[in-house]
Motif scaffolding. Structure first.
Motif, PDB file in Angstrom:
ATOM      1  N   TRP A  16       0.866  -1.181   0.000  1.00 12.02           N
ATOM      2  CA  TRP A  16       0.000   0.000   0.000  1.00 12.02           C
ATOM      3  C   TRP A  16       0.901   1.228   0.000  1.00 12.02           C
ATOM      4  O   TRP A  16       1.780   1.335   0.839  1.00 12.02           O
ATOM      5  CB  TRP A  16      -0.886   0.001   1.234  1.00 12.02           C
ATOM      6  N   LEU A 204     -12.591  -1.130   9.987  1.00 10.93           N
ATOM      7  CA  LEU A 204     -12.221   0.045   9.188  1.00 10.93           C
ATOM      8  C   LEU A 204     -13.062   1.264   9.558  1.00 10.93           C
ATOM      9  O   LEU A 204     -13.193   2.198   8.765  1.00 10.93           O
ATOM     10  CB  LEU A 204     -12.365  -0.260   7.696  1.00 10.93           C
ATOM     11  N   ALA A 207     -10.878   4.293   9.248  1.00  8.43           N
ATOM     12  CA  ALA A 207      -9.930   4.311   8.127  1.00  8.43           C
ATOM     13  C   ALA A 207     -10.143   5.533   7.242  1.00  8.43           C
ATOM     14  O   ALA A 207     -11.263   5.959   7.006  1.00  8.43           O
ATOM     15  CB  ALA A 207     -10.065   3.033   7.304  1.00  8.43           C
ATOM     16  N   SER A 219      -6.459   3.167  -1.103  1.00  5.72           N
ATOM     17  CA  SER A 219      -6.515   2.103  -0.113  1.00  5.72           C
ATOM     18  C   SER A 219      -6.981   2.632   1.228  1.00  5.72           C
ATOM     19  O   SER A 219      -6.764   3.794   1.574  1.00  5.72           O
ATOM     20  CB  SER A 219      -5.142   1.428   0.032  1.00  5.72           C
ATOM     21  N   GLY A 221      -7.049   1.133   5.363  1.00  3.96           N
ATOM     22  CA  GLY A 221      -6.591   0.069   6.237  1.00  3.96           C
ATOM     23  C   GLY A 221      -5.080  -0.014   6.285  1.00  3.96           C
ATOM     24  O   GLY A 221      -4.367   0.703   5.577  1.00  3.96           O
ATOM     25  N   ARG A 229      -8.831  -4.420   5.252  1.00  5.12           N
ATOM     26  CA  ARG A 229      -8.396  -3.420   4.288  1.00  5.12           C
ATOM     27  C   ARG A 229      -9.288  -3.464   3.057  1.00  5.12           C
ATOM     28  O   ARG A 229      -9.902  -4.484   2.740  1.00  5.12           O
ATOM     29  CB  ARG A 229      -6.928  -3.634   3.889  1.00  5.12           C
ATOM     30  N   GLN A 231      -9.161  -1.918  -1.082  1.00  2.84           N
ATOM     31  CA  GLN A 231      -8.387  -1.243  -2.120  1.00  2.84           C
ATOM     32  C   GLN A 231      -9.218  -1.172  -3.392  1.00  2.84           C
ATOM     33  O   GLN A 231      -9.830  -2.162  -3.809  1.00  2.84           O
ATOM     34  CB  GLN A 231      -7.082  -1.983  -2.422  1.00  2.84           C
TER      35      GLN A 231
END
Length: 324
Positions: A16, A204, A207, A219, A221, A229, A231
């Motif tokens: 990431w 998340l 996030a 992205s 996370g 996560r 993306q």
């Protein structure tokens, strides 16, 4: 997803990248001349449209073996295959842009004209070199052993690739792709998916979006295989298709979408939702692809696909129309 894009996606899910906000224009003093702006944007132009294959010098790699183009699997890097002998296959990825957070203390730095080459410490089967610009942005060259015995000289190959990239950049040979107005390459994925929706995924809740330097990925996370996560990336290659029994095809907001548990194991809590877009490049059948990946550790692949489906329903309406 295609087998080649699947391999590229697994690498990207684990890597990431963050976008550095640099307000000053870095310069380098060259003896007998005026200062030169060595920022990535000054030397490469529009990072969204950069064609990384224009920086991959196959002639510089031929001393290591037969070199071939491995096909398009990403908008962000150029993929090559190198065969030193009949038993060894090495994959070279050239062109991924990373931010200053990629720097690690102790990595050797070798000057290459107005730029620097950072030598990341190798790990078994993998070696990375980064061509670093004056603003801290780097252009990455990574060599991976796909088949053969260890000791295949991966770092020597990565060194040669990085030196060729640094030379091409400083000679003004960075080329660009000509994308139509409705291309995914010109769309910020962080603006496609609402962070408030991502915050509904367990783990998340707080996030925040992190855009990539090249502008094709966003992205949410932590950079960890055991962390939740999400993306969203805009990529290119073969149209999405069903590759195993843990994948289904269904319409999402009127777009043909393939939902797939990554790896095909329903117990793996990692799922991708992919939809094709407009044709890409000059090779018949290749298309741009919007790819959404969701990881929810502690749950199943079916659970991850439920989240991926829900997020895709919110994201796909914000993609540009295929026929404007």
């Amino acid at each position: 997803m295609s087998p080649r894009r699947h391999r590229g996606m697994l690498l990207l899910v684990l890597c990431w990248v963050l976008l550095a906000a640099c307000t000053a224009q870095p310069t380098t003093e060259i003896a007998g001349s005026r200062p030169v702006d060595t920022s990535a944007r000054a030397m490469l132009g529009d990072l969204r449209t950069l064609d990384p294959c224009t920086l991959a010098d196959t002639a510089a790699l031929q001393r290591f073996g037969a070199v071939s183009n491995a096909g398009i699997v990403s908008l962000d890097y150029c993929l090559l295959h190198l065969k030193p002998d009949d038993r060894t296959l090495i994959q070279l990825a050239v062109g991924e842009l990373t931010g200053p957070d990629s720097d690690r203390p102790g990595d050797p730095v070798v000057p290459q004209g107005a730029l620097n080459i950072v030598q990341n410490a190798p790990v078994p089967g993998h070696c990375t070199r980064r061509v670093r610009f004056g603003d801290g942005v780097s252009l990455q060259v990574s060599a991976d052993l796909l088949a053969g015995e260890p000791g295949a000289g991966l770092c020597g190959i990565a060194d040669a690739g990085a030196e060729a990239v640094a030379g091409a950049v400083q000679q003004g040979r960075a080329g660009h792709r000509d994308f139509p107005p409705n291309s995914l390459a010109l769309v910020d994925p962080c603006a496609v998916l609402d962070t408030a929706a991502v915050n509904q995924v367990p783990g998340l809740e707080e996030a925040r979006p992190r855009p990539s330097v090249g502008g094709h990925q966003c992205s949410w996370g932590e950079q960890s295989a055991d962390a939740p996560r999400v993306q969203l990336q805009h990529t290119a290659g073969e149209p999405p298709r069903i590759l195993h029994g843990a994948a289904v095809e269904e319409p999402v907001d009127g777009r043909r979408t393939v939902l797939s548990v990554v790896g095909g194991d329903p117990q793996v809590p990692l799922c991708s939702a992919e939809t094709g877009h407009i044709p890409f490049g000059t090779v018949a059948g290749q298309v741009e692809v919007a790819q959404l990946v969701v990881a929810v550790p502690g749950e199943t692949g079916t659970d991850a696909c439920a989240y991926a489906r829900g997020l895709a329903r919110l994201a796909w309406p914000n993609l540009p129309p295929a026929n404007p």
